[in-house]
Design a protein around this motif. Structure first.
Motif, PDB file in Angstrom:
ATOM      1  N   THR A 135       0.827  -1.206   0.000  1.00 18.58           N
ATOM      2  CA  THR A 135       0.000   0.000   0.000  1.00 18.58           C
ATOM      3  C   THR A 135       0.858   1.252   0.000  1.00 18.58           C
ATOM      4  OG1 THR A 135      -1.788  -1.142   1.185  1.00 18.58           O
ATOM      5  CG2 THR A 135      -1.796   1.259   1.237  1.00 18.58           C
ATOM      6  N   ALA A 136       1.907   1.266   0.834  1.00 21.70           N
ATOM      7  CA  ALA A 136       2.810   2.426   0.874  1.00 21.70           C
ATOM      8  C   ALA A 136       3.478   2.632  -0.477  1.00 21.70           C
ATOM      9  CB  ALA A 136       3.854   2.227   1.967  1.00 21.70           C
ATOM     10  N   ALA A 137       3.902   1.528  -1.108  1.00 19.50           N
ATOM     11  CA  ALA A 137       4.552   1.639  -2.415  1.00 19.50           C
ATOM     12  C   ALA A 137       3.575   2.169  -3.463  1.00 19.50           C
ATOM     13  CB  ALA A 137       5.098   0.271  -2.838  1.00 19.50           C
ATOM     14  N   ALA A 138       2.348   1.622  -3.460  1.00 19.70           N
ATOM     15  CA  ALA A 138       1.358   2.050  -4.445  1.00 19.70           C
ATOM     16  C   ALA A 138       0.999   3.520  -4.268  1.00 19.70           C
ATOM     17  CB  ALA A 138       0.108   1.180  -4.329  1.00 19.70           C
ATOM     18  N   MET A 139       0.830   3.956  -3.027  1.00 22.70           N
ATOM     19  CA  MET A 139       0.438   5.344  -2.792  1.00 22.70           C
ATOM     20  C   MET A 139       1.578   6.306  -3.084  1.00 22.70           C
ATOM     21  SD  MET A 139      -2.686   5.152  -2.263  1.00 22.70           S
ATOM     22  CE  MET A 139      -2.996   6.892  -1.965  1.00 22.70           C
ATOM     23  N   THR A 140       2.818   5.842  -2.967  1.00 20.84           N
ATOM     24  CA  THR A 140       3.949   6.695  -3.347  1.00 20.84           C
ATOM     25  C   THR A 140       3.886   6.997  -4.838  1.00 20.84           C
ATOM     26  OG1 THR A 140       5.330   5.744  -1.591  1.00 20.84           O
ATOM     27  CG2 THR A 140       6.451   6.875  -3.400  1.00 20.84           C
ATOM     28  N   VAL A 141       3.610   5.961  -5.626  1.00 20.63           N
ATOM     29  CA  VAL A 141       3.465   6.152  -7.071  1.00 20.63           C
ATOM     30  C   VAL A 141       2.285   7.075  -7.372  1.00 20.63           C
ATOM     31  CG1 VAL A 141       2.991   5.001  -9.261  1.00 20.63           C
ATOM     32  CG2 VAL A 141       4.532   3.928  -7.584  1.00 20.63           C
ATOM     33  N   LEU A 142       1.144   6.827  -6.698  1.00 18.44           N
ATOM     34  CA  LEU A 142      -0.042   7.648  -6.940  1.00 18.44           C
ATOM     35  C   LEU A 142       0.185   9.096  -6.509  1.00 18.44           C
ATOM     36  CD1 LEU A 142      -2.971   5.264  -5.914  1.00 18.44           C
ATOM     37  CD2 LEU A 142      -2.395   6.081  -8.200  1.00 18.44           C
ATOM     38  N   ALA A 143       0.923   9.281  -5.412  1.00 21.64           N
ATOM     39  CA  ALA A 143       1.222  10.655  -4.972  1.00 21.64           C
ATOM     40  C   ALA A 143       2.002  11.395  -6.048  1.00 21.64           C
ATOM     41  CB  ALA A 143       2.007  10.623  -3.661  1.00 21.64           C
ATOM     42  N   GLY A 144       2.957  10.688  -6.692  1.00 22.99           N
ATOM     43  CA  GLY A 144       3.705  11.318  -7.776  1.00 22.99           C
ATOM     44  C   GLY A 144       2.824  11.695  -8.942  1.00 22.99           C
ATOM     45  N   LEU A 145       1.881  10.806  -9.275  1.00 24.32           N
ATOM     46  CA  LEU A 145       0.971  11.094 -10.385  1.00 24.32           C
ATOM     47  C   LEU A 145       0.023  12.241 -10.040  1.00 24.32           C
ATOM     48  CD1 LEU A 145       0.074   7.447 -11.486  1.00 24.32           C
ATOM     49  CD2 LEU A 145       1.619   9.036 -12.628  1.00 24.32           C
ATOM     50  N   PHE A 146      -0.585  12.176  -8.841  1.00 26.56           N
ATOM     51  CA  PHE A 146      -1.562  13.190  -8.464  1.00 26.56           C
ATOM     52  C   PHE A 146      -0.905  14.543  -8.176  1.00 26.56           C
ATOM     53  CE2 PHE A 146      -4.479   9.655  -7.911  1.00 26.56           C
ATOM     54  CZ  PHE A 146      -5.686  10.218  -8.302  1.00 26.56           C
ATOM     55  N   GLY A 147       0.388  14.529  -7.871  1.00 24.05           N
ATOM     56  CA  GLY A 147       1.071  15.799  -7.655  1.00 24.05           C
ATOM     57  C   GLY A 147       0.990  16.694  -8.874  1.00 24.05           C
ATOM     58  N   TYR A 148       0.930  16.075 -10.042  1.00 23.59           N
ATOM     59  CA  TYR A 148       0.829  16.842 -11.282  1.00 23.59           C
ATOM     60  C   TYR A 148      -0.583  16.831 -11.877  1.00 23.59           C
ATOM     61  CZ  TYR A 148       5.896  16.611 -10.962  1.00 23.59           C
ATOM     62  OH  TYR A 148       7.195  16.722 -10.526  1.00 23.59           O
ATOM     63  N   ALA A 149      -1.324  15.740 -11.607  1.00 29.00           N
ATOM     64  CA  ALA A 149      -2.655  15.607 -12.210  1.00 29.00           C
ATOM     65  C   ALA A 149      -3.749  16.275 -11.390  1.00 29.00           C
ATOM     66  CB  ALA A 149      -2.996  14.125 -12.401  1.00 29.00           C
ATOM     67  N   TRP A 150      -3.524  16.423 -10.079  1.00 24.90           N
ATOM     68  CA  TRP A 150      -4.625  16.903  -9.246  1.00 24.90           C
ATOM     69  C   TRP A 150      -4.906  18.403  -9.365  1.00 24.90           C
ATOM     70  CZ3 TRP A 150      -8.591  14.625  -7.217  1.00 24.90           C
ATOM     71  CH2 TRP A 150      -9.393  15.333  -6.316  1.00 24.90           C
ATOM     72  N   PRO A 151      -3.911  19.274  -9.505  1.00 20.49           N
ATOM     73  CA  PRO A 151      -4.239  20.704  -9.576  1.00 20.49           C
ATOM     74  C   PRO A 151      -5.320  21.045 -10.600  1.00 20.49           C
ATOM     75  CG  PRO A 151      -1.902  20.445  -9.264  1.00 20.49           C
ATOM     76  CD  PRO A 151      -2.446  19.064  -9.475  1.00 20.49           C
ATOM     77  N   PRO A 152      -5.267  20.548 -11.856  1.00 19.64           N
ATOM     78  CA  PRO A 152      -6.385  20.860 -12.764  1.00 19.64           C
ATOM     79  C   PRO A 152      -7.693  20.214 -12.328  1.00 19.64           C
ATOM     80  CG  PRO A 152      -4.827  19.333 -13.802  1.00 19.64           C
ATOM     81  CD  PRO A 152      -4.173  19.844 -12.576  1.00 19.64           C
ATOM     82  N   ILE A 153      -7.619  18.997 -11.751  1.00 21.39           N
ATOM     83  CA  ILE A 153      -8.837  18.358 -11.236  1.00 21.39           C
ATOM     84  C   ILE A 153      -9.410  19.173 -10.099  1.00 21.39           C
ATOM     85  CG2 ILE A 153      -9.750  16.304 -10.085  1.00 21.39           C
ATOM     86  CD1 ILE A 153      -7.644  14.664 -11.540  1.00 21.39           C
ATOM     87  N   GLN A 154      -8.512  19.640  -9.214  1.00 23.89           N
ATOM     88  CA  GLN A 154      -8.960  20.469  -8.097  1.00 23.89           C
ATOM     89  C   GLN A 154      -9.621  21.741  -8.613  1.00 23.89           C
ATOM     90  OE1 GLN A 154      -6.338  20.806  -4.660  1.00 23.89           O
ATOM     91  NE2 GLN A 154      -6.630  23.018  -4.653  1.00 23.89           N
ATOM     92  N   GLY A 155      -9.076  22.303  -9.686  1.00 27.31           N
ATOM     93  CA  GLY A 155      -9.689  23.497 -10.263  1.00 27.31           C
ATOM     94  C   GLY A 155     -11.084  23.218 -10.795  1.00 27.31           C
ATOM     95  N   ILE A 156     -11.258  22.048 -11.440  1.00 28.66           N
ATOM     96  CA  ILE A 156     -12.589  21.683 -11.954  1.00 28.66           C
ATOM     97  C   ILE A 156     -13.569  21.474 -10.812  1.00 28.66           C
ATOM     98  CG2 ILE A 156     -13.863  19.897 -13.186  1.00 28.66           C
ATOM     99  CD1 ILE A 156     -11.364  19.463 -14.901  1.00 28.66           C
ATOM    100  N   ILE A 157     -13.122  20.754  -9.762  1.00 28.02           N
ATOM    101  CA  ILE A 157     -14.002  20.500  -8.619  1.00 28.02           C
ATOM    102  C   ILE A 157     -14.388  21.795  -7.931  1.00 28.02           C
ATOM    103  CG2 ILE A 157     -14.115  19.455  -6.323  1.00 28.02           C
ATOM    104  CD1 ILE A 157     -12.419  17.174  -7.387  1.00 28.02           C
ATOM    105  N   ASP A 158     -13.397  22.647  -7.719  1.00 27.89           N
ATOM    106  CA  ASP A 158     -13.699  23.925  -7.080  1.00 27.89           C
ATOM    107  C   ASP A 158     -14.644  24.755  -7.950  1.00 27.89           C
ATOM    108  OD1 ASP A 158     -12.167  23.304  -4.908  1.00 27.89           O
ATOM    109  OD2 ASP A 158     -10.388  24.390  -5.590  1.00 27.89           O
TER     110      ASP A 158
END
Length: 635
Positions: A135-158
Motif C-alpha cells: 500500500t505504501a509503495a502504491a500510494m507513493t506512485v499515486l502521490a507522484g501522479l496526483f502531484g501533477y494531475a490533481w491541480p487541474p482536477i482540483q480546479g474543476i471540482i472547485d
C-alpha cells in the motif's frame, strides 16, 4: 461499477456514524451553550480529521473479511499520499477525496494480497503484513501522479462547487432532488460526502481552512446551511404527513395493523431525521410517490434558500439537530412555518395519488398479496412448515428465520435440539450447524415458499394442522432438481485468468470427455467455493475437489495437471468431505510456486460432470478476481 459504488456508499456509513458525537461535542462547547473549549476541541478532533477517518472506514468496509489490517492500510495510504504530494505542489488540498481514494486503494490491495506467500526467509512479511508495504509503495506512485494531475482536477471540482454553491435555488434544488432519488441505490452517500465535507471553504478564527457544508456550518460560517436547511421541513413534517396519508387511505380492517408501524416510523423521522423506514415502505410499492417525494425535497431546498434560511445538522435534519443547532442558525423559525405548509402539501398529494391511482401502499395491498399462501389448512407447504419447525426444536427454539437461494438460514436458541434426521424425513437435503445458535438447512429452490409458511406459522405458535398428511393432489414424487445456475449463483473460485476448456493442456479435459467447463490459470493462493453446495469428494492427495450444488449440479475442480503425483504436497485442505459450503468459503490453500515448479501445469480445469441437455454459457473471460460473479450460467 454500480456494484462497486454501492460498496463505497455502504462503507461511507462507518465514518459518517462518527458525526453525531462530533456535532454534539462541538456544539455544546460553543460560547452560546456551555462555553467549554475542551468539548469543542474534542468534537473538532473528529471534524478536522475526517479525511483519515474516511480512509480507515472505507478500507475497513471494502475488506472482504472486515479485518483491521485493511483499516491500517487505509490509514497508511492516506499518510503517504498527503505527506508526499505537497512536496510537489504545496497548494494541493485533496480534502476528503484523499481519504476516499486512500480507503479504496487500501481496501482493494488488502483483498488482493492478504494471503500472499513468500519464501521462508521472507515469510515474516507475507500475508496481511505485506498489505501495508504494498500500500505504501502504491500510494507513493499515486502521490507522484496526483502531484501533477490533481491541480487541474482540483480546479474543476472547485469550479463545479462554486457553480453549485452560487447557482441559487437551482443548485440547492438539484442537490435535494438527487439526494433522495439516489437513496434506493445507496449512492446518495457519495454526493452527500462531496457536498457536506468538501464543497466551499471557510477560514475560522484560528486561521484554519474548513471545507464542506456541515463543517463550515458547525465552525460558524455564516454562508453555510443552504444545502442543509431544506431537509428539516421534509424530515420533521413532510414524511410524517405522508405516513398520515398512508394511514388515512388504508383499508378499514387494516388500519389497526399498519397504524402502530406508521406512527413509530413517523415519530422517528420527526425526532431524529432517520427517514429510510418511511421511504422504503413505499418506494418500491409505489415508485410514483417516491419520485414525487424527491421532487418535493428539491422544492423544499429551493424555498428555504429563497427565504434565506441557514440551518444545519451534524447527523440528520430532525428535531434533535434543529434544537441543538438553533443558536447557530439564521431564520430558523421560518423552517417551522415551512414545515406546516410542507406537511399539508405532502398529505394532500399523497392522499390524492394513492386514491386516484389505487396505489398499493401499506394497508391497501390486495388480499392475495397480503396473504400469499397463508391459508393455514392442509397445503403441502403448510404441513411441511409444521414438521420443519418441530424438527428444529419447536417454535420456542427458533429466534429468526431467513433464507437465501436454496437454504434456510436460522437463528435458534440451542442447535443441539435440531434433528437432522427429522429434517431430512420431511424433504431437507442437508443440515449445517454453524455454531450453537445458527444453523442452515438445505431445501432447494422452493425454500422461499417454505420460509414464508414457517414465518406465518411461528407468528401463531405453530399449531398442528388439521391433518399431518400432504393433500392427495400434492402427494407426488419430488421432481428432479432443475440443473440450473443463474449468473449470480457462480463466483470465480480463485484469482486468475479464465481460458477456454480447449486450451487446457490435457486431452481428457480439453475434449470435454468428463463434461463441459473452462480452465483457470491461477494467480491466487486460496481456492474458494464457487457455489453453495456440499463437498462430495475430497481426494486424499487434495489436488481435486468435487462439489454438488444445492440444485444437483456436480462440479469437479482439478487444481493443476498431474498434481495427483505430488501426494498432497503444496496443498492444505480447509474443508472435509461431506461438509456444506457457501460461495466464497475457502476450500484449499495452494503453494502456487511449488505447484508451478513440480507439476506439468498449474492450469485448473472447472468441469461440470452431470449436465444432460443443459447448456453452459461463459459470460466472462480473461483475468478475474476471486469472488467475481456472473462468470457463467447454465440453462
Amino acid at each position: 461499477m454500480f456494484s462497486f459504488l454501492q460498496k463505497i456508499g455502504k462503507s461511507l456509513m462507518f465514518p459518517i456514524a462518527t458525526l453525531p458525537a462530533a456535532a454534539l461535542l462541538l456544539r455544546f462547547g460553543q460560547d452560546d451553550m456551555l462555553g467549554i473549549p475542551f468539548l469543542s476541541a474534542a468534537g473538532a478532533g473528529i471534524i478536522d480529521n475526517l479525511a483519515i477517518i474516511f480512509a480507515i472506514g472505507i478500507a475497513f468496509g471494502l475488506a472482504h473479511d472486515s479485518n483491521g489490517g485493511a483499516a491500517l492500510a487505509g490509514a497508511i495510504a492516506y499518510l503517504v499520499l498527503t505527506s508526499a504530494i505537497v512536496t510537489i505542489n504545496d497548494s494541493i488540498n485533496m480534502g476528503v477525496f484523499a481519504g476516499i481514494l486512500s480507503g479504496i486503494v487500501g481496501g482493494l490491495l488488502y483483498n488482493k494480497f492478504y494471503d500472499v506467500k513468500f519464501p521462508a526467509w521472507l515469510a515474516f512479511f507475507g500475508g496481511r503484513r505485506f498489505v501495508p508495504i504494498i500500500t505504501a509503495a502504491a500510494m507513493t506512485v499515486l502521490a507522484g501522479l496526483f502531484g501533477y494531475a490533481w491541480p487541474p482536477i482540483q480546479g474543476i471540482i472547485d469550479g463545479a462547487g462554486d457553480w453549485i454553491l452560487n447557482a441559487g435555488m437551482f443548485g440547492v434544488g438539484a442537490y435535494g432532488f438527487l439526494n433522495r432519488l439516489l437513496l434506493p441505490t445507496g449512492l446518495h452517500h457519495v454526493i452527500n460526502t462531496i457536498v457536506w465535507f468538501d464543497f466551499g471553504t471557510f477560514t475560522d478564527a484560528n486561521g484554519e481552512v474548513v471545507r464542506g457544508e456541515i463543517n463550515r456550518f458547525l465552525k460558524g460560517d455564516p454562508t453555510a446551511g443552504p444545502f442543509l436547511s431544506g431537509f428539516f421541513p421534509i424530515m420533521m413534517f413532510g414524511l410524517p404527513a405522508a405516513c398520515l396519508a398512508i394511514y388515512a387511505t388504508a383499508k378499514k380492517e387494516r388500519k389497526a395493523i399498519v397504524g402502530g408501524m406508521l406512527f413509530s416510523i413517523a415519530f422517528t423521522s420527526f425526532l431524529t431525521g432517520i427517514t429510510e423506514p418511511i421511504e422504503f415502505s413505499f418506494m418500491f410499492l409505489s415508485p410514483v410517490l417516491y419520485i414525487v417525494h424527491a421532487m418535493l425535497t428539491g422544492v423544499s431546498m429551493m424555498v428555504a434558500y429563497a427565504l434565506d434560511i441557514h440551518h444545519g445538522f451534524g447527523f440528520s435534519a430532525g428535531a434533535i439537530d434543529y434544537v441543538l443547532n438553533f443558536g447557530l442558525a439564521q431564520n430558523p423559525l421560518m423552517l417551522l412555518v415551512m414545515g406546516a405548509g410542507t406537511g399539508a402539501i405532502y398529505f394532500g398529494i399523497f392522499y390524492f395519488l394513492i386514491i386516484k391511482l389505487d396505489l398499493k401502499t401499506p394497508g391497501r395491498e390486495d388480499e392475495d398479496m397480503e396473504n400469499g399462501n397463508a391459508d393455514t389448512g392442509n397445503t403441502g407447504n403448510d404441513i411441511r412448515a409444521y414438521h420443519t419447525i418441530e424438527a428444529l426444536g419447536g417454535s420456542s427454539n427458533i429466534t429468526a428465520v431467513d433464507y437465501c437461494t436454496t437454504r434456510l438460514r436460522l437463528t435458534v436458541k440451542d442447535a443441539d435440539k435440531v434433528s437432522e434426521k427429522d429434517l431430512k424425513r420431511h424433504g431437507a437435503m442437508g443440515l449445517m450447524k454453524i455454531n450453537k445458535t445458527n444453523v442452515q438447512v438445505v431445501i432447494g429452490t422452493a425454500v422461499e415458499f417454505l420460509a414464508d409458511a414457517m414465518q406465518k406459522r411461528l407468528a401463531n405458535g405453530n399449531p398442528a394442522p388439521e391433518s399431518l398428511e400432504v393433500p392427495v393432489e400434492e402427494t407426488t414424487a419430488a421432481p428432479e432438481l432443475v440443473k440450473e445456475l443463474r449468473m449470480g449463483d457462480f463466483e470465480m473460485p480463485i484469482d486468475g485468468e479464465i481460458i477456454e476448456l480447449s486450451q487446457v493442456p490435457d486431452k481428457v479435459f480439453a475434449k470435454a470427455m468428463m463434461g463441459p467447463g473452462f480452465g483457470i490459470i491461477p494467480s491466487g493462493g486460496t481456492l474458494h467455493s464457487p457455489v453453495d453446495g456440499r463437498v462430495v469428494t475430497l481426494f486424499p492427495s487434495k489436488h481435486a475437489i468435487g462439489i454438488e450444488t444445492d440444485t444437483g449440479i456436480e462440479i469437479l475442480i482439478h487444481v493443476g495437471l498431474d498434481t495427483v503425483k505430488l501426494n498432497g504436497e503444496g496443498f492444505e485442505a480447509l474443508v472435509e468431505q461431506g461438509q456444506l459450503v457457501q460461495r466464497g468459503d475457502a476450500l484449499l490453500k495452494l503453494d502456487l510456486a511449488y505447484l508451478e515448479a513440480n507439476a506439468p501445469s498449474a492450469v485448473t480445469p472447472i468441469i461440470f460432470t452431470n449436465l444432460a441437455g443443459q447448456e453452459l454459457e461463459m459470460l466472462k473471460k480473461g483475468k478475474q478476481n476471486q469472488g467475481t460473479d456472473s462468470i457463467l450460467k447454465i440453462q
